[in-house]
Design a protein around this motif. Sequence first.
Motif, PDB file in Angstrom:
ATOM      1  N   GLU A 161       0.829  -1.204   0.000  1.00  0.00           N
ATOM      2  CA  GLU A 161       0.000   0.000   0.000  1.00  0.00           C
ATOM      3  C   GLU A 161       0.863   1.254   0.000  1.00  0.00           C
ATOM      4  O   GLU A 161       0.624   2.200  -0.775  1.00  0.00           O
ATOM      5  CB  GLU A 161      -0.916  -0.010   1.224  1.00  0.00           C
ATOM      6  CG  GLU A 161      -1.895   1.144   1.281  1.00  0.00           C
ATOM      7  CD  GLU A 161      -2.789   1.101   2.510  1.00  0.00           C
ATOM      8  OE1 GLU A 161      -3.758   1.879   2.563  1.00  0.00           O
ATOM      9  OE2 GLU A 161      -2.506   0.295   3.431  1.00  0.00           O
ATOM     10  N   LYS A 162       1.877   1.271   0.830  1.00  0.00           N
ATOM     11  CA  LYS A 162       2.763   2.435   0.917  1.00  0.00           C
ATOM     12  C   LYS A 162       3.538   2.634  -0.394  1.00  0.00           C
ATOM     13  O   LYS A 162       3.607   3.735  -0.940  1.00  0.00           O
ATOM     14  CB  LYS A 162       3.699   2.223   2.100  1.00  0.00           C
ATOM     15  CG  LYS A 162       4.870   3.133   2.443  1.00  0.00           C
ATOM     16  CD  LYS A 162       5.028   4.455   1.872  1.00  0.00           C
ATOM     17  CE  LYS A 162       6.219   5.228   2.399  1.00  0.00           C
ATOM     18  NZ  LYS A 162       7.436   4.516   2.718  1.00  0.00           N
ATOM     19  N   LYS A 163       4.084   1.560  -0.928  1.00  0.00           N
ATOM     20  CA  LYS A 163       4.891   1.677  -2.151  1.00  0.00           C
ATOM     21  C   LYS A 163       4.026   2.097  -3.341  1.00  0.00           C
ATOM     22  O   LYS A 163       4.473   2.867  -4.200  1.00  0.00           O
ATOM     23  CB  LYS A 163       5.610   0.367  -2.416  1.00  0.00           C
ATOM     24  CG  LYS A 163       6.761   0.117  -1.440  1.00  0.00           C
ATOM     25  CD  LYS A 163       7.409  -1.222  -1.656  1.00  0.00           C
ATOM     26  CE  LYS A 163       8.666  -1.363  -0.796  1.00  0.00           C
ATOM     27  NZ  LYS A 163       8.393  -1.233   0.654  1.00  0.00           N
ATOM     28  N   GLN A 164       2.804   1.621  -3.390  1.00  0.00           N
ATOM     29  CA  GLN A 164       1.894   2.033  -4.455  1.00  0.00           C
ATOM     30  C   GLN A 164       1.607   3.533  -4.358  1.00  0.00           C
ATOM     31  O   GLN A 164       1.571   4.243  -5.372  1.00  0.00           O
ATOM     32  CB  GLN A 164       0.596   1.244  -4.382  1.00  0.00           C
ATOM     33  CG  GLN A 164      -0.379   1.552  -5.507  1.00  0.00           C
ATOM     34  CD  GLN A 164      -1.631   0.696  -5.426  1.00  0.00           C
ATOM     35  OE1 GLN A 164      -1.947   0.099  -4.398  1.00  0.00           O
ATOM     36  NE2 GLN A 164      -2.382   0.638  -6.514  1.00  0.00           N
ATOM     37  N   ASP A 165       1.432   4.022  -3.140  1.00  0.00           N
ATOM     38  CA  ASP A 165       1.150   5.437  -2.940  1.00  0.00           C
ATOM     39  C   ASP A 165       2.369   6.299  -3.270  1.00  0.00           C
ATOM     40  O   ASP A 165       2.237   7.381  -3.840  1.00  0.00           O
ATOM     41  CB  ASP A 165       0.700   5.678  -1.500  1.00  0.00           C
ATOM     42  CG  ASP A 165      -0.471   6.653  -1.422  1.00  0.00           C
ATOM     43  OD1 ASP A 165      -1.335   6.620  -2.317  1.00  0.00           O
ATOM     44  OD2 ASP A 165      -0.498   7.455  -0.474  1.00  0.00           O
ATOM     45  N   VAL A 166       3.554   5.822  -2.901  1.00  0.00           N
ATOM     46  CA  VAL A 166       4.777   6.541  -3.262  1.00  0.00           C
ATOM     47  C   VAL A 166       4.877   6.652  -4.780  1.00  0.00           C
ATOM     48  O   VAL A 166       5.228   7.706  -5.332  1.00  0.00           O
ATOM     49  CB  VAL A 166       6.023   5.840  -2.689  1.00  0.00           C
ATOM     50  CG1 VAL A 166       7.302   6.442  -3.261  1.00  0.00           C
ATOM     51  CG2 VAL A 166       6.041   5.952  -1.167  1.00  0.00           C
ATOM     52  N   GLY A 167       4.525   5.566  -5.464  1.00  0.00           N
ATOM     53  CA  GLY A 167       4.532   5.590  -6.917  1.00  0.00           C
ATOM     54  C   GLY A 167       3.559   6.599  -7.482  1.00  0.00           C
ATOM     55  O   GLY A 167       3.867   7.316  -8.445  1.00  0.00           O
ATOM     56  N   LEU A 168       2.383   6.677  -6.865  1.00  0.00           N
ATOM     57  CA  LEU A 168       1.387   7.655  -7.315  1.00  0.00           C
ATOM     58  C   LEU A 168       1.916   9.076  -7.171  1.00  0.00           C
ATOM     59  O   LEU A 168       1.896   9.872  -8.120  1.00  0.00           O
ATOM     60  CB  LEU A 168       0.097   7.486  -6.498  1.00  0.00           C
ATOM     61  CG  LEU A 168      -0.965   8.567  -6.683  1.00  0.00           C
ATOM     62  CD1 LEU A 168      -1.527   8.542  -8.100  1.00  0.00           C
ATOM     63  CD2 LEU A 168      -2.095   8.389  -5.660  1.00  0.00           C
ATOM     64  N   PHE A 169       2.390   9.422  -5.996  1.00  0.00           N
ATOM     65  CA  PHE A 169       2.824  10.790  -5.732  1.00  0.00           C
ATOM     66  C   PHE A 169       4.143  11.140  -6.426  1.00  0.00           C
ATOM     67  O   PHE A 169       4.470  12.317  -6.581  1.00  0.00           O
ATOM     68  CB  PHE A 169       2.932  11.040  -4.226  1.00  0.00           C
ATOM     69  CG  PHE A 169       1.624  11.384  -3.582  1.00  0.00           C
ATOM     70  CD1 PHE A 169       1.225  12.702  -3.428  1.00  0.00           C
ATOM     71  CD2 PHE A 169       0.766  10.390  -3.145  1.00  0.00           C
ATOM     72  CE1 PHE A 169       0.008  13.027  -2.849  1.00  0.00           C
ATOM     73  CE2 PHE A 169      -0.459  10.702  -2.570  1.00  0.00           C
ATOM     74  CZ  PHE A 169      -0.833  12.026  -2.421  1.00  0.00           C
TER      75      PHE A 169
END
Length: 420
Positions: A161-169
């Motif tokens: 979840e965290k890595k996916q969000d980092v990718g988004l931002f």
Amino acid sequence: MEMEQHYRALSVETLSQRLGGVTEVASRVGGDPTAWDIREVGDGNLNLVFIVSGNLGSVVVKQALPYVRMVGESWPLPIYRAHFEYYALVRQAKYAPGIAPEVYYFDKPQALIVMEYLHPHTILRRKLINGERVDVLGETIGQFCARTAFRGSELSLSSPEKKQDVGLFSGNVAIPAITESLVFTDPYYGAEMNHHTPELSPVVDELRRNVRLKAKVQRLLMKFTANTETMLHGDLHSGSIMATDTEVRVIDPEFSQYGPMAFDLGMAVANFLMAYFSQPAHRQGDELESYQAWILEVIEACFTCFDAEFRYLWQTERTGILFPKALFEEQGNSADDACDALLEEIRLDALAYCGIEMHRRVLSLAHNADFEEIEDTALRAKLEARNVLMGQALILEPEAYSDLTALAELAKAYNQQEVL
């Protein structure tokens, strides 16, 4: 490119036609859209902001412009920054409920967000300049920073979840580039868009000759660019906070990105310190002494409540991959020492980021009204010099001021220092 082609900037004249048929907007405003009261109130650096009122209520409409508003079309800026502000608002509503404004409608191609109208809240910076007090200011900002820092990190989130969000931002490349230059780099050399109070020049020249200071700032920039600990607000200054006498809300997270846990806390405290140092130009006598003492109390509450809330979340919501209970509590060990060490690291970094923000707001492009509204430039420079020198001390030796009493005493000492 397709998104840019369909984009059209709003105006007072076109807004009702553009949004009158949007249920999420019309149902909250009410009445005939052609009769809506529409005011353009944007006084920030980047965007269009409107207050739209009808017989049922009011909303705020914010639209990104394809350039930096305070500079003009000569500085293009992608409108996709509005998308990341929307993503940040949604996450802040989850991480720190009730502090960020509620979002009612988001139009991605038009880069606009319709959100809660905060009333009778006013911009905190204006309240500080006017000498108004806010009962829960330090407590709320400390809790907001702790909740978003903890819950936006792998102390709480799963690794995917965290890595996916980092990718988004990570797609928000233009806004972080502004921070990297205006905050961390431009104050320390003669960048093209810099400006400062002329009488401050001797202090500025000495600051820019300090090689050790500049090296420290660049190490902190390395942390900022390479560290994705948590989702940041990214621009938590007193113009991004709205308040009544008893309630505090945080707005405008368009500079949101993933970065160091300490960054938002340092930004907020820096703006409280700048309010503190500017006060002798805004009031005098017992009123001045009392109000400056109150600001120092706000700073103490900010740090204290950050620590308390972070420790509470550490005990109750530590469900991510970091410091797992399998390594500590489930083996009969306490994780308290690990929490203490992390909080000490966060505080030291927050103090250093605080010092950098204290510099950039008087030396770089976007200044604070706390100082800028002081018409007597000799007085303004005198107060700015105190601010610059304290910022330098915090960058160079944050460990000397991690004790909150020492931090307050440092502010008091510089507040009496005749630099110019």
